[in-house]
Motif scaffolding. Sequence first.
Motif, PDB file in Angstrom:
ATOM      1  N   THR A  67       0.856  -1.188   0.000  1.00 15.45           N
ATOM      2  CA  THR A  67       0.000   0.000   0.000  1.00 15.45           C
ATOM      3  C   THR A  67       0.890   1.235   0.000  1.00 15.45           C
ATOM      4  OG1 THR A  67      -0.094   0.151   2.406  1.00 15.45           O
ATOM      5  CG2 THR A  67      -1.813  -1.164   1.329  1.00 15.45           C
ATOM      6  N   GLY A  68       0.294   2.369  -0.370  1.00 15.24           N
ATOM      7  CA  GLY A  68       1.021   3.631  -0.363  1.00 15.24           C
ATOM      8  C   GLY A  68       0.056   4.791  -0.480  1.00 15.24           C
ATOM      9  N   PRO A  69       0.522   6.001  -0.209  1.00  9.27           N
ATOM     10  CA  PRO A  69      -0.360   7.169  -0.255  1.00  9.27           C
ATOM     11  C   PRO A  69      -0.763   7.513  -1.690  1.00  9.27           C
ATOM     12  CG  PRO A  69       1.907   7.852   0.102  1.00  9.27           C
ATOM     13  CD  PRO A  69       1.887   6.354   0.160  1.00  9.27           C
ATOM     14  N   THR A  70      -1.914   8.160  -1.847  1.00  6.39           N
ATOM     15  CA  THR A  70      -2.383   8.570  -3.170  1.00  6.39           C
ATOM     16  C   THR A  70      -1.508   9.657  -3.768  1.00  6.39           C
ATOM     17  OG1 THR A  70      -3.906  10.143  -2.161  1.00  6.39           O
ATOM     18  CG2 THR A  70      -4.778   7.947  -2.678  1.00  6.39           C
ATOM     19  N   THR A  71      -0.702  10.313  -2.976  1.00  8.32           N
ATOM     20  CA  THR A  71       0.194  11.356  -3.476  1.00  8.32           C
ATOM     21  C   THR A  71       1.417  10.778  -4.178  1.00  8.32           C
ATOM     22  OG1 THR A  71       1.287  11.455  -1.321  1.00  8.32           O
ATOM     23  CG2 THR A  71      -0.495  13.029  -1.727  1.00  8.32           C
ATOM     24  N   GLY A  72       1.604   9.451  -4.096  1.00  6.18           N
ATOM     25  CA  GLY A  72       2.729   8.800  -4.771  1.00  6.18           C
ATOM     26  C   GLY A  72       4.007   8.876  -3.969  1.00  6.18           C
TER      27      GLY A  72
END
Length: 119
Positions: A94-99
């Motif tokens: 998983t990771g943030p939507t901001t990249g």
Amino acid sequence: GDVTVTGSNFGREGSADAFFTDRNGNALMSPIDVTIAYGSGSRRRLATDSHSELSLEIGEGQGLVMLHVNVSGQITDIDFDFNAPVINSFSPTTGPTTGGTNLTITGTDFGTGASGTFQ
């Protein structure tokens, strides 16, 4: 790895030659070595044990290419397909939507280059 080509009319020992091209017959950007008994470079003459079998050891490569076998000017072409890449795992999942998340991908047969494409 080792590749055995079976067929007929390969000629006497040392009379055959093999090389790789792309699917359109063009030289490869990075030639694939064919390890054999005589010569040097990516176009070496093959040692054959019989008129019906050639044993080759090929270097690293990727994708679908053409193997050409030349016996006294008579050339036959064979499709050769290197294994497709296989992903065993990657992290993080998983990771943030901001990249900006760096992924570590483990697996096999990622090819000869140092980069890939992600979609």
